[in-house]
Motif scaffolding. Structure first.
Motif, PDB file in Angstrom:
ATOM      1  N   TYR A 107     -81.498 -28.850  -7.925  1.00 52.72           N
ATOM      2  CA  TYR A 107     -81.433 -28.463  -9.339  1.00 52.72           C
ATOM      3  C   TYR A 107     -79.966 -28.325  -9.712  1.00 52.72           C
ATOM      4  O   TYR A 107     -79.100 -28.210  -8.837  1.00 52.72           O
ATOM      5  N   ALA A 108     -79.686 -28.348 -11.017  1.00 54.81           N
ATOM      6  CA  ALA A 108     -78.303 -28.215 -11.475  1.00 54.81           C
ATOM      7  C   ALA A 108     -78.271 -27.477 -12.804  1.00 54.81           C
ATOM      8  O   ALA A 108     -79.234 -27.517 -13.576  1.00 54.81           O
ATOM      9  N   ILE A 109     -77.149 -26.816 -13.055  1.00 55.21           N
ATOM     10  CA  ILE A 109     -76.909 -26.138 -14.333  1.00 55.21           C
ATOM     11  C   ILE A 109     -75.909 -26.978 -15.119  1.00 55.21           C
ATOM     12  O   ILE A 109     -74.818 -27.272 -14.632  1.00 55.21           O
ATOM     13  N   ALA A 110     -76.289 -27.364 -16.341  1.00 53.30           N
ATOM     14  CA  ALA A 110     -75.404 -28.197 -17.157  1.00 53.30           C
ATOM     15  C   ALA A 110     -75.715 -27.989 -18.630  1.00 53.30           C
ATOM     16  O   ALA A 110     -76.836 -27.642 -19.011  1.00 53.30           O
TER      17      ALA A 110
ATOM     18  N   GLN B 107     -84.314 -23.809 -20.415  1.00 53.64           N
ATOM     19  CA  GLN B 107     -83.154 -23.633 -21.283  1.00 53.64           C
ATOM     20  C   GLN B 107     -82.732 -22.169 -21.259  1.00 53.64           C
ATOM     21  O   GLN B 107     -83.051 -21.385 -22.150  1.00 53.64           O
ATOM     22  N   ILE B 108     -81.973 -21.796 -20.215  1.00 52.19           N
ATOM     23  CA  ILE B 108     -81.650 -20.388 -19.989  1.00 52.19           C
ATOM     24  C   ILE B 108     -80.813 -19.805 -21.120  1.00 52.19           C
ATOM     25  O   ILE B 108     -81.085 -18.717 -21.618  1.00 52.19           O
TER      26      ILE B 108
ATOM     27  N   ALA C  68     -78.531 -25.036 -19.079  1.00 49.28           N
ATOM     28  CA  ALA C  68     -79.945 -25.266 -18.803  1.00 49.28           C
ATOM     29  C   ALA C  68     -80.126 -25.594 -17.327  1.00 49.28           C
ATOM     30  O   ALA C  68     -79.187 -26.044 -16.656  1.00 49.28           O
ATOM     31  N   VAL C  69     -81.338 -25.380 -16.826  1.00 49.87           N
ATOM     32  CA  VAL C  69     -81.701 -25.805 -15.475  1.00 49.87           C
ATOM     33  C   VAL C  69     -82.261 -27.212 -15.563  1.00 49.87           C
ATOM     34  O   VAL C  69     -83.236 -27.465 -16.288  1.00 49.87           O
TER      35      VAL C  69
ATOM     36  N   TYR D 211     -86.888 -33.341 -21.636  1.00 48.52           N
ATOM     37  CA  TYR D 211     -87.149 -31.922 -21.407  1.00 48.52           C
ATOM     38  C   TYR D 211     -88.644 -31.679 -21.347  1.00 48.52           C
ATOM     39  O   TYR D 211     -89.451 -32.481 -21.850  1.00 48.52           O
ATOM     40  N   THR D 212     -89.011 -30.589 -20.731  1.00 50.05           N
ATOM     41  CA  THR D 212     -90.400 -30.158 -20.687  1.00 50.05           C
ATOM     42  C   THR D 212     -90.448 -28.640 -20.562  1.00 50.05           C
ATOM     43  O   THR D 212     -89.612 -28.040 -19.879  1.00 50.05           O
ATOM     44  N   ASN D 213     -91.425 -28.029 -21.226  1.00 54.44           N
ATOM     45  CA  ASN D 213     -91.649 -26.594 -21.095  1.00 54.44           C
ATOM     46  C   ASN D 213     -92.779 -26.275 -20.117  1.00 54.44           C
ATOM     47  O   ASN D 213     -93.131 -25.101 -19.945  1.00 54.44           O
ATOM     48  N   ASP D 214     -93.346 -27.291 -19.504  1.00 58.42           N
ATOM     49  CA  ASP D 214     -94.509 -27.084 -18.638  1.00 58.42           C
ATOM     50  C   ASP D 214     -94.220 -26.091 -17.516  1.00 58.42           C
ATOM     51  O   ASP D 214     -95.008 -25.180 -17.259  1.00 58.42           O
TER      52      ASP D 214
END
Length: 376
Positions: free
Chosen positions: A90-93, A113-114, A231-232, A340-343
């Protein structure tokens, strides 16, 4: 901002390699052993990443059967490239930069989306009369470039200014010295970092630290040109694997707990970040923790990490239509495929809530932080 200081062209070249072949993900915790996970951060350790640091330190990832290793960022590291090439799980960008990488072939998807809000300011001296984007006309305007300038350019364009003609653009260093020396009229700053540097500086006329009353802030959230930031991101291809899907939910569940912990324990998280080896001082890190919490909490709707469609559309629209000083846009077209996905974040929110975690932080109130000279 200290997020991804690579020239946008270099970023695109690096990410053109696309998604590397990766082995199937083992079921998380299936054998009773912890599943090793690598998370690539955007920059060096600082409170911008406190939630992930806390989730490691407090054992939240281990509770989910994960052994998470944080990979520190740096000047030559593009997080989404590290993810896309299989060197991290995973990455934060920031969303615009990650979408630019996707357009060049990087197989990545925003799964959390932190930061719900942008932390980018344009700061001027209070006596300059600059309080909104339109006031930048005829002024010397500093900006970092490197893909960090699009909120500024979108704000000026929305205010009816032509950034190539109506202002004098100045390449700004990643500090506030040009503004302090009055070499420029307005400077780019992150609410949680560079803005604090101003308040940690001594006014030579008084011998005291500057205060917020000495400065005026243009907040791009108010101007309507803000873009989604931290975001993650997950590997799109691997999201077809049920084990990676389950792992992603577990990772996000623990991440939610980490950010909730830092919301409720900002000083403890400040200490965790300092102990991790941050070069920034304790008062600066507490300021940063407080300001970062403002970008996360309160979390509207279902809770932390859910991608707001309107904010996403605004980010994409600005990425497609706003030109910087070289005439470039972030994106040539709207993102294709699962950008993106909120799942997974919705599943993680449900699990965190079931464990008693406050996932919205509706009662969150920021603290008042006193900065010291140099942020010590």
């Amino acid at each position: 901002m200290k997020l991804s200081r690579i020239v946008l062209a270099s970023l695109l070249a690096l990410t053109a390699c696309g998604t590397a072949d990766t082995p199937s993900t083992p079921a998380p915790g299936a054998s009773g052993a912890l599943t090793p996970i690598k998370l690539q951060l955007q920059w060096f350790y600082q409170a911008q990443f406190a939630g992930y640091i806390a989730a490691v330190d407090q054992g939240f990832y281990k509770e989910q059967g994960l052994d998470v290793e944080l990979l520190e960022g740096g000047v030559d590291i593009v997080p989404q490239t590290v993810l896309a090439t299989g060197k991290a799980d995973y990455a934060i960008a920031w969303v615009p930069k990650a979408l630019a990488s996707r357009e060049q072939g990087a197989g990545i998807t925003d799964v959390g989306q932190i930061f719900a809000r942008s932390g980018t300011y344009q700061v001027a001296w209070k006596d300059s009369g600059i309080t909104k984007a339109a006031d930048l006309k005829g002024k010397k305007v500093g900006n970092w470039g490197f893909g960090n300038e699009f909120e500024l350019f979108a704000g000026m364009t929305k205010a009816g200014l032509d950034p190539s003609k109506d202002v004098t653009l100045v390449q700004q260093q990643f500090d506030m010295q040009a503004l302090l020396k009055k070499e420029i009229d307005a400077a780019q700053a992150m609410s949680y970092n560079e803005y604090a540097q101003l308040l940690e500086a001594k006014n030579p006329a008084t011998g005291q630290l500057y205060t917020a009353d000495d400065f005026a802030i243009i907040d791009w959230k108010t101007e309507g040109s803000s873009m989604l930031q931290d975001a993650v991101w997950a590997n799109t291809e691997k999201l077809n694997d049920p084990n990676y899907q389950a792992q992603t939910v577990k990772f996000l569940t623990a991440t939610i707990k980490g950010w909730a912990y830092c919301r409720d324990n900002p000083e403890k998280c400040r200490d965790l970040v300092v102990a991790k080896g941050s070069k920034l001082g304790k008062s600066h890190q507490l300021w940063q923790m407080n300001e970062v919490n403002k970008l996360v909490w309160p979390a509207a709707g279902a809770g932390i990490g859910v991608i707001d469609e309107a904010a996403w559309k605004q980010t994409v629209e600005i990425s497609q239509t706003t030109k910087n000083q070289t005439g470039d846009t972030v994106l040539k077209a709207a993102p294709e495929g699962p950008a993106y996905t909120n799942d997974y974040i919705n599943q993680a929110i449900a699990q965190a809530k079931a464990a008693g975690v406050d996932v919205t932080g509706s009662a969150f109130q920021p603290a008042t932080v006193t900065l010291t000279e140099g942020g010590a």
